[in-house]
Design an enzyme around this catalytic site. Structure first.
Site, mmCIF file in Angstrom:
data_model
loop_
_atom_site.group_PDB
_atom_site.id
_atom_site.type_symbol
_atom_site.label_atom_id
_atom_site.label_comp_id
_atom_site.label_asym_id
_atom_site.label_seq_id
_atom_site.Cartn_x
_atom_site.Cartn_y
_atom_site.Cartn_z
ATOM 1 N N GLY A 1 0.810 -1.224 0.000
ATOM 2 C CA GLY A 1 0.000 0.000 0.000
ATOM 3 C C GLY A 1 0.833 1.259 0.000
ATOM 4 N NE ARG B 1 19.126 10.529 -6.154
ATOM 5 C CZ ARG B 1 17.916 10.299 -5.684
ATOM 6 N NH1 ARG B 1 17.453 9.075 -5.642
ATOM 7 N NH2 ARG B 1 17.175 11.288 -5.254
#
Lengths: 662, 281
Positions: free
Chosen positions: A11, A298
């Site tokens: 979720g 990154r």
């Protein structure tokens, strides 16, 4: 016709977006989560969400450029149609989240404010303070709660996904899950199952990920036959706060708002950072990457910070590797308004105010670019066919994967603020296809009865291991140490091979784990031990994928196969070197521009194959951020592309990026 | 302050935990001796207890059960009573706690039913969010362009309220929020039990967190389209009138959310609402 019912596992942003969309389309959703969905790991995302916006558009930006930045930043390891579709959806998704009530920061005139993130020159990133993930998650949580009240969504919080249930034809007909409170097993027959269970940071022991990011759900799907792609591509975030229990993220937005990374030029300069004059500070990212500065992608920032500490010996502290991330030149009021949330984290856990003292940070494992292999259906315009049941479907029909647990969007390196976009995009986009491809689970009772028996036996066998000798928590720490040492920033084949053997040995020891809690009520001990067992298959596929891939691509860096820049100074010699460099690049592309696909072998070892990548929209080109002699290489490269285009008459292969009609 | 303690750092930390094996069972104290490390928080103490698997007297014991996830005070999972004060275990640093006393005391929250040890059932907290319709009632997820324009002042007013992590600290501290513990009857289906429990929850105080969420959405340009429904809920049983103005909520909120400001706004809005209803009759 029977009511359609879909099972969503997880979720976070992806799972909630899919749930909301399916409920809206009238489908019942069972939503299973280890924690109340509002506490999912998406809540930790800080910096923001990328999309082309009204402002950048007027500065020459468009969806194609967002798509191009994403595949270039990802070193071309992605199939391009899904990435194009995602970039096209970006503006719509941020608008939607705006309507759902996300309190995005505002300009004085009341428009959404944006900041710049790594790997792009445009300010595409919308943000809500420095807790953007939290705010996006809450807005979707609220909409799903609304659907829960309407009766279309049933939440199963504190439940663990144990296995997908497959029929004789190999189709997924639902799953078996376990209640983490009562420890009861339950069958969840479903028309389709969607995994939205996030990354696998806990395989590395400590990371920036939450304690629920064990990767166990994905591992269980993999062990049931789902393919796992590009496992070796693990993003190590450049800036995290080292901690004993967790490495806490310090968002890229700190650099997006002007934060500067530096070390004292004198190794372990004992002076307080504020007393070190400018001339004696080494702003190594700004010096080495004048174009992108502190906002290089990154993987590059991470390697530079790692190198400056290990190779150059310029770590701020001697016993603990770290560099300064400095915000002290920015007004306090601006910092509080734009970065409040993350600065509070630093202050709370380090006891130092980052508004007046530079932070000490070091890279940490952060994101799994790899994940379950999923399919897509390409449209005539190069994007995806909306509503196709193939989109986001694993190789197991009826089993889907979305969000961080799929592999499709970020290639070899993810750009900051693209993950929130890919999570919401995959959730919203996959829903109509999942519904269209759904198949009623009627008549599958015996399959589920057998699966529940299997799980009950596994559980009982674990509980009866009281005479075991190994401590699961200590084993987990050992696993994390091995993985962090060998499969993060710098990778070497001898170390990877040794690590593989060590992980196999640990897995054997795991079989003799002692369970210190034999009860059958909220038994966290047995649940953890189970998920630890499921970390080994993932660790093995990460290591084997890394071992076999003899090249450097994005986050996967092997110094033995690095392609250094141009050393020569003489123009003719430079040119020759650049030609040789481009030859080698082309050969490497032929050999390695492929998706790694791991399948769980019967002997417990991963079987690895490689799959071609759809690069039909943007031809792969060298990633030259800050490379010495990059301009010569680029020149040679462009000439080659132009020559190719002339012989093929192929417009798409022309040097510059094609501009879309949008 | 962290650095100062290191010179006189203890070798181990004594921890006492109030344990309970399951709902309805007797609780009992257990003591643990945990090796000290600098910069520890209560989460790492509990992790060490789990790995040790024995109590202070050397007796093997099952690990203490507790909830946690993000470890950076944003998921809201790890609320407990630490040295008697409701707070998040992840941001409770051991060095600071040792300034408060020689040992650390951990207890479950008292306003929610204990599931096991330090785990409690906070479903009532989320039910309150349903009661006040804490959402923006959009038509759906199809593209309708951007949301309404919002001034920076409005955003800065809304954002702190939107950072509520549903930890339950405010509810634990609130004198008006009292525990509701329900047990499923043998002859009752799960659905019937949940329905009965929901009804019981709805009679109790909705809680400061939900009042604040109602004010957040009543101020939102689209959210306010159902402001009346939220006011109806806030002025019915268990609504804003139950607040005794103790102001404990705002004192314990780990996110420093201006809960009493929301409550004051809700109080004023409730008065206006009552008058409006009177004249609309």
């Amino acid at each position: 016709m029977a009511q359609q019912r879909v099972l969503v596992i997880g979720g976070g942003l992806a799972g909630l977006a899919a749930t909301m969309r399916m409920a809206e389309l009238g489908v019942h959703v069972d939503l299973v989560s280890l924690v109340p969905v509002k506490r999912s790991h998406s809540v930790c995302a800080q910096g923001g969400i990328n999309s082309v916006n009204a402002l950048t558009r007027q500065q020459g930006d468009n969806e194609w450029k967002h798509f191009d930045d994403t595949v270039y930043g990802g070193d071309f390891l992605q199939h391009q149609p899904p990435v194009k579709e995602m970039a096209d959806w970006g503006p719509r998704i941020v608008d939607l989240m705006d309507r759902l009530g996300v309190p995005f920061n505002r300009t004085p005139e009341g428009f959404r404010d944006q900041r710049r993130f790594g790997g792009t020159l445009y300010k595409r990133t919308s943000f809500a303070g420095a807790t953007t993930g939290q705010q996006l998650l809450y807005s979707l949580d609220e909409q799903v709660r609304r659907w829960e009240v309407e009766g279309l969504v049933k939440k199963w919080e504190f439940w663990d996904f144990l296995e997908p249930v497959l029929d004789d034809s190999g189709r997924c007909r639902g799953a078996v899950c376990q209640d983490l409170v009562s420890m009861e097993f339950r069958a969840f027959p479903a028309d389709a199952v969607i995994l939205a269970t996030g990354g696998c940071g806990l395989v590395y022991g400590r990371s920036t990920m939450s304690m629920v990011c064990t990767g166990s759900a994905v591992s269980r799907a993999y062990q049931a036959g789902a393919g796992y792609a590009n496992g070796e591509f693990i993003q190590v975030h450049p800036t995290a706060i080292p901690g004993a229990d967790k490495l806490r993220l310090m968002s890229e937005s700190a650099r997006g708002e002007g934060g500067r990374v530096w070390v004292p030029r004198t190794p372990q300069d004992p002076r307080s950072p504020k007393n070190i004059p400018e001339a004696e500070r080494y702003y190594f990212l700004e010096e080495r990457y004048p174009k992108y500065g502190n906002l290089v992608p990154r993987d590059i920032a991470t390697r530079e910070i790692f190198d400056i500490c290990t190779t150059d010996g310029l770590s701020v502290e001697k016993d603990r590797l770290c560099v300064y991330l400095d915000l002290t030149h920015i007004p306090r009021e601006t910092l509080d308004r734009k970065l409040g949330g993350i600065l509070e984290i630093y202050e709370k856990f380090q006891g130092v105010d980052p508004r007046s003292e530079p932070m000490k940070i070091f890279p940490a494992v952060h994101y799994s670019m790899g994940g379950l292999w999923v399919d897509y259906e390409k449209s005539a315009t190069g994007g995806l066919v909306e509503g196709s049941p193939r989109n986001q479907q694993t190789n197991i029909p009826g089993l889907y994967a979305i969000g961080e647990c799929d592999y499709q969007y970020h290639g070899a390196n993810r750009l900051g603020a693209n993950s929130l976009l890919s999570c919401i995009f995959t959730g919203l986009f996959c829903a109509p296809g999942v519904i269209a491809g759904g198949q009623s689970s009627a008549g599958t009772e015996s399959l589920f009865a057998a699966a529940i028996r299997r799980q009950e036996e596994r559980h009982k066998a674990l509980l009866s291991r009281t005479a075991g000798v190994e401590n699961p928590y200590d084993l987990h720490q050992e696993l994390g140490n091995i993985m962090t040492r060998t499969a993060t920033v710098v990778r070497r084949n001898d170390q990877l091979a040794a690590a593989y053997a060590e992980v196999c040995a640990l897995e054997e020891r795991w079989r003799t784990c002692a369970i210190s809690d034999t009860g059958n009520w909220t038994n966290q001990n047995v649940v953890f031990t189970k998920s630890l067992g499921d970390m080994f298959p993932l660790a093995k596929l990460i290591l084997k994928g890394a071992l076999q891939r003899d090249e450097c691509r994005g986050a996967h860096f092997k110094p033995d196969f690095a392609m250094p820049g141009i050393a020569a100074t003489d123009p003719a010699e430079k040119r020759r070197e650049a030609e040789a460099w481009c030859d080698r690049f082309e050969e490497n592309t032929r050999r390695w521009l492929k998706t790694t696909v791991a399948k769980h072998g019967a002997d417990g070892h991963p079987e690895i194959s490689y799959e071609d990548i759809d690069t039909s929209l943007i031809p792969p080109r060298p990633r030259l951020y800050g490379l010495v002699g990059g301009e010569v290489i680029e020149e040679v490269w462009k000439q080659r592309q132009a020559a190719k285009a002339a012989t093929n008459g192929h417009a798409a292969a022309a040097a510059g990026p094609v501009t879309s009609g949008a | 302050m962290i650095q100062l303690v290191e010179s006189s750092a203890p070798r181990s930390v004594r921890v006492r935990v109030l344990r309970q094996d399951a709902p309805g069972e007797e609780s009992y104290w257990q003591h643990f001796d945990v090796p000290y490390e600098p910069n520890m928080n209560v989460i790492s103490v509990l992790q060490k207890i789990a790995a040790l698997a024995h109590a202070e007297d050397g007796q093997p014991v099952p690990p203490v059960a507790w909830d946690c996830s993000c470890l950076e005070e944003v998921c809201g999972s790890c609320t407990m009573l630490i040295n008697g004060r409701t707070r998040m275990a992840c941001s409770a640093l051991v060095d600071n706690l040792l300034d408060e006393g020689d040992e650390i005391e951990l207890r479950p929250m008292t306003k929610f039913p204990v599931v096991r040890d330090l785990c409690v059932d906070r479903s009532r907290l989320f039910r309150s969010l349903e009661r006040v319709k804490a959402w923006v009632p959009v038509d759906g997820s199809y593209d309708h362009g951007p949301g309404p324009r919002v001034s920076p002042e409005e955003q800065e007013d809304a954002y702190p309220l939107a950072t509520c992590i549903s930890c339950g600290c405010c509810l634990e501290a609130c004198p008006q929020f009292t525990k509701i513990e329900m047990v499923r009857r043998d002859d009752e289906s799960q659905e019937a039990f949940e329905q009965r429990r929901r009804e019981a929850f709805d009679e109790g105080f909705v809680g400061p967190h939900a009042v604040s969420q109602a004010m957040l959405f009543n101020a939102h340009p689209i959210g306010k389209m159902i402001a009346d429904e939220r006011m109806e809920s806030l002025t019915s049983q268990g609504g804003i009138q139950m607040c005794g103005n103790a102001q404990n909520c705002v004192a314990v909120c780990p996110k420093h959310i201006p809960l009493t400001r929301s409550i004051a706004r809700a109080g004023r809005a409730a008065t206006v609402w009552a008058i409006k209803k009177l004249f609309d009759r």
